[in-house]
Design a protein around this motif. Structure first.
Motif, PDB file in Angstrom:
ATOM      1  N   GLN A   5     -17.616  22.312  34.414  1.00  0.00           N
ATOM      2  CA  GLN A   5     -18.708  22.725  35.300  1.00  0.00           C
ATOM      3  C   GLN A   5     -19.882  21.753  35.233  1.00  0.00           C
ATOM      4  O   GLN A   5     -20.496  21.426  36.246  1.00  0.00           O
ATOM      5  CB  GLN A   5     -19.171  24.136  34.929  1.00  0.00           C
ATOM      6  CG  GLN A   5     -18.332  25.184  35.644  1.00  0.00           C
ATOM      7  CD  GLN A   5     -18.532  26.578  35.102  1.00  0.00           C
ATOM      8  OE1 GLN A   5     -19.531  26.854  34.447  1.00  0.00           O
ATOM      9  NE2 GLN A   5     -17.599  27.434  35.380  1.00  0.00           N
ATOM     10  N   SER A 132     -13.670  30.425  42.033  1.00  0.00           N
ATOM     11  CA  SER A 132     -13.263  30.166  40.657  1.00  0.00           C
ATOM     12  C   SER A 132     -11.813  29.668  40.647  1.00  0.00           C
ATOM     13  O   SER A 132     -10.944  30.213  41.323  1.00  0.00           O
ATOM     14  CB  SER A 132     -13.411  31.430  39.804  1.00  0.00           C
ATOM     15  OG  SER A 132     -12.544  32.428  40.256  1.00  0.00           O
ATOM     16  N   VAL A 137     -15.893  28.228  37.380  1.00  0.00           N
ATOM     17  CA  VAL A 137     -16.605  28.707  38.567  1.00  0.00           C
ATOM     18  C   VAL A 137     -17.371  27.540  39.181  1.00  0.00           C
ATOM     19  O   VAL A 137     -18.217  26.927  38.537  1.00  0.00           O
ATOM     20  CB  VAL A 137     -17.570  29.850  38.204  1.00  0.00           C
ATOM     21  CG1 VAL A 137     -18.250  30.369  39.464  1.00  0.00           C
ATOM     22  CG2 VAL A 137     -16.815  30.954  37.506  1.00  0.00           C
TER      23      VAL A 137
END
Lengths: 291, 262
Positions: A5, A132, A137
């Motif tokens: 992420q 996701s 996510v």
């Protein structure tokens, strides 16, 4: 997962830096002057789009507002060269640089007067949505930024290597005098480069504003993009994008794993390292003239 | 005039041009007739390059007229001049170093849009300069000096010019390469009917291919005649061809000798 992420959000902000850096490099190659208002061009582009589409202002459809904002910025870029810079033909680069710094101030205060100095965010169809993938996510906005940047880069690449106008822009940046001799209208080409850099700035601004709030001083982000352009070698378009990505990645990673405050200095630390060990930048394009 | 029957392609009358406060061209008049190779000789700083720049529109003249096929073109932008059939191959090559040879050649046709004819002309350029075809995908900055000069001439041809202004094509080239380039210039003139205005310091080579010549000094034309007559004249031999006259009894006093035009 956390790491991925970080990487994605780093790439997303890196794309914005890279696009602003692209604007710096376009102008630098065409006119050999640095446009220090490039960050403010980006901010104005974002505000124009925001003014067109946000419900507080005109409330136009987002997909209509984006192209209008891009065209307005392109026209502003063209007019700036045609109406102001052409009269400074033959002046030293320093005076052009100072002029662009002044223009940056003017744009900042104009934006504050029109749209207030408070941070506002651009209302986009993909704001706040995310997907996701196997536990990671990812924000829609971040993915959109990366995809748009990739597409824009591809479009610019095709433009510069395949079209007559793009080739003429390359030619006049490599040897202005020779371009004159070939009958290329160099002055008009330069104005068109300004238009292109205005359009790229608008795209960068819209992407930036879709990711978070924007206020009139967001243009100061230009300093980071300037570092990105210098890391990439200041004459190279791919270099500018790579430089932007490097800075974009370094920031979140050093914030996560480094000491507090380290993330603010890390981009400039890299800039210093690059300048010391590869003074021409990572993608320097220098060519000596043969006699 | 050697061939007074042909048309005048380029005619210049009383041209004056300045570099800032310095008057570089002091009232030059000359004409170039169709199919000719006309050379302008002169030493460094005589104003030859300024003359060409003023003709091709890169510099604006202060006074005087430049007529290309009867129409006045002084003061117009280079792109208009190129579109009217006059192309300037500048001194020191001035290629686009980071673009490939093929892209450089394509830029020479910037003012044209007839794609098929452009392709034909590209092949024509390659037939005169086979080495360029061999190296067409290479960055132009990596070519040798002679090849860059060939590229500059080939790129100029792509505008399909009626008249070509060549500024010092021999600059920095070996005598052998100079001969090769001048051979090609002569062939282009004979086979493609490109009228040439050639500015040179290398008077011997220039006079060997030219029909007519002018000698320029300090911004003025001081001599004008057929190339053969010029080559035989005592002054040109002495000052431009480096053939020394018979020494007088007190040894060489060349620096004291007066040129006939002073």
């Amino acid at each position: 997962m956390d790491f991925i992420q970080l990487i994605v959000s780093g790439l997303a902000s890196g794309c914005v830096y890279g696009l602003i850096a692209l604007g710096f490099v376009l102008i630098y190659k065409a006119t050999e002057a640095v446009n220090f208002a490039q960050g403010d061009f980006m901010m104005i582009g974002a505000f124009i789009c925001l003014g067109l589409t946000n419900q507080d202002f005109w409330g136009l459809n987002f997909w209509l507002a984006v192209p209008i904002a891009i065209v307005i910025m392109a026209v502003l870029g063209y007019l700036f060269d045609w109406g102001v810079l052409r009269f400074m033909f033959g002046q030293s680069q320093v005076s052009i640089v100072i002029l662009t710094i002044a223009v940056g101030f003017i744009l900042r205060f104009a934006a504050g007067t029109i749209w207030s100095h408070e941070p506002v965010s651009l209302e986009t169809p993909f704001a706040g949505r995310d997907i996701s993938l196997g536990g990671v996510v990812l924000g829609f906005d971040e993915i959109a930024i990366i995809i748009v940047t990739l597409l824009l880069t591809l479009a610019l690449f095709i433009f510069f290597s395949r079209t007559k106008l793009g080739m003429a822009m390359q030619a006049s940046s490599q040897n202005q005098l020779a371009a004159y001799y070939m009958g290329i209208p160099v002055k008009r080409i330069q104005s068109l480069v300004w238009a292109l850099s205005g359009a790229v700035a608008a795209v960068a601004g819209i992407l930036f504003a879709s990711k978070g709030a924007i206020d009139p001083s967001a243009g100061l982000l230009g300093i980071k993009a300037f570092a990105a352009a210098a890391i990439g070698g200041f004459g190279s378009l791919p270099g500018a994008l790579v430089g932007g990505l490097i800075i974009g990645l370094v920031e979140p990673l050093s914030a996560r794993y480094g000491a507090p405050g380290f993330s603010q200095i890390a981009p400039y630390g890299i800039l210093i390292l690059v300048l010391v060990f590869r003074p021409g930048g990572l993608f320097s394009q220098t060519q000596k003239k043969k006699v | 005039m050697s061939t007074p029957s042909t048309n005048v392609v380029l005619r210049i009358d009383n041209l004056e041009s300045y570099y800032g406060p310095i008057m570089a061209i002091r009232g030059v008049s000359l004409e170039v007739r169709e199919g000719q190779i006309v050379t302008v000789l002169g030493a460094n700083g005589a104003g030859k390059t300024t003359l060409l720049k003023t003709i091709s529109g890169v510099m604006d003249p202060e006074k005087g007229t430049v007529k290309l096929q009867g129409e006045e073109i002084q003061g117009s932008e280079p792109n208009q001049v190129v579109a009217r059939g006059m192309v300037h191959v500048p001194e020191g090559r001035e290629i686009f170093p980071l673009m490939t040879v093929a892209e450089n050649i394509a830029m020479g046709a910037y003012t044209r849009s007839d794609k098929q004819a452009i392709d034909e002309d590209t092949e024509l350029v390659y037939s005169y300069f086979p080495i360029l075809k061999e190296r067409r995908m290479q960055a132009a900055g990596t070519l040798s000096g002679g090849q860059q000069q060939m590229l500059a001439i080939g790129r100029g041809l792509m505008a399909r010019p009626r008249i070509m202004l060549l500024d010092e094509p021999s600059l920095g080239l070996s005598p052998l390469l100079t001969e090769e380039i001048f051979g090609i210039i002569q062939r282009l003139n004979a086979e493609q009917k490109v009228t040439m205005m050639l500015v040179e310091q290398n008077a011997a080579v220039a006079l060997s291919i030219a029909n007519y010549g002018y000698v320029m000094e300090l911004g003025r034309i001081v001599m004008a005649d057929d190339a053969a007559t010029l080559a035989a004249s005592k002054d040109v031999q002495e000052f431009y061809l480096g053939i020394s006259q018979e020494e007088n009894q007190r040894g060489q006093r060349r620096w004291k000798q007066r040129k006939t035009w002073r």
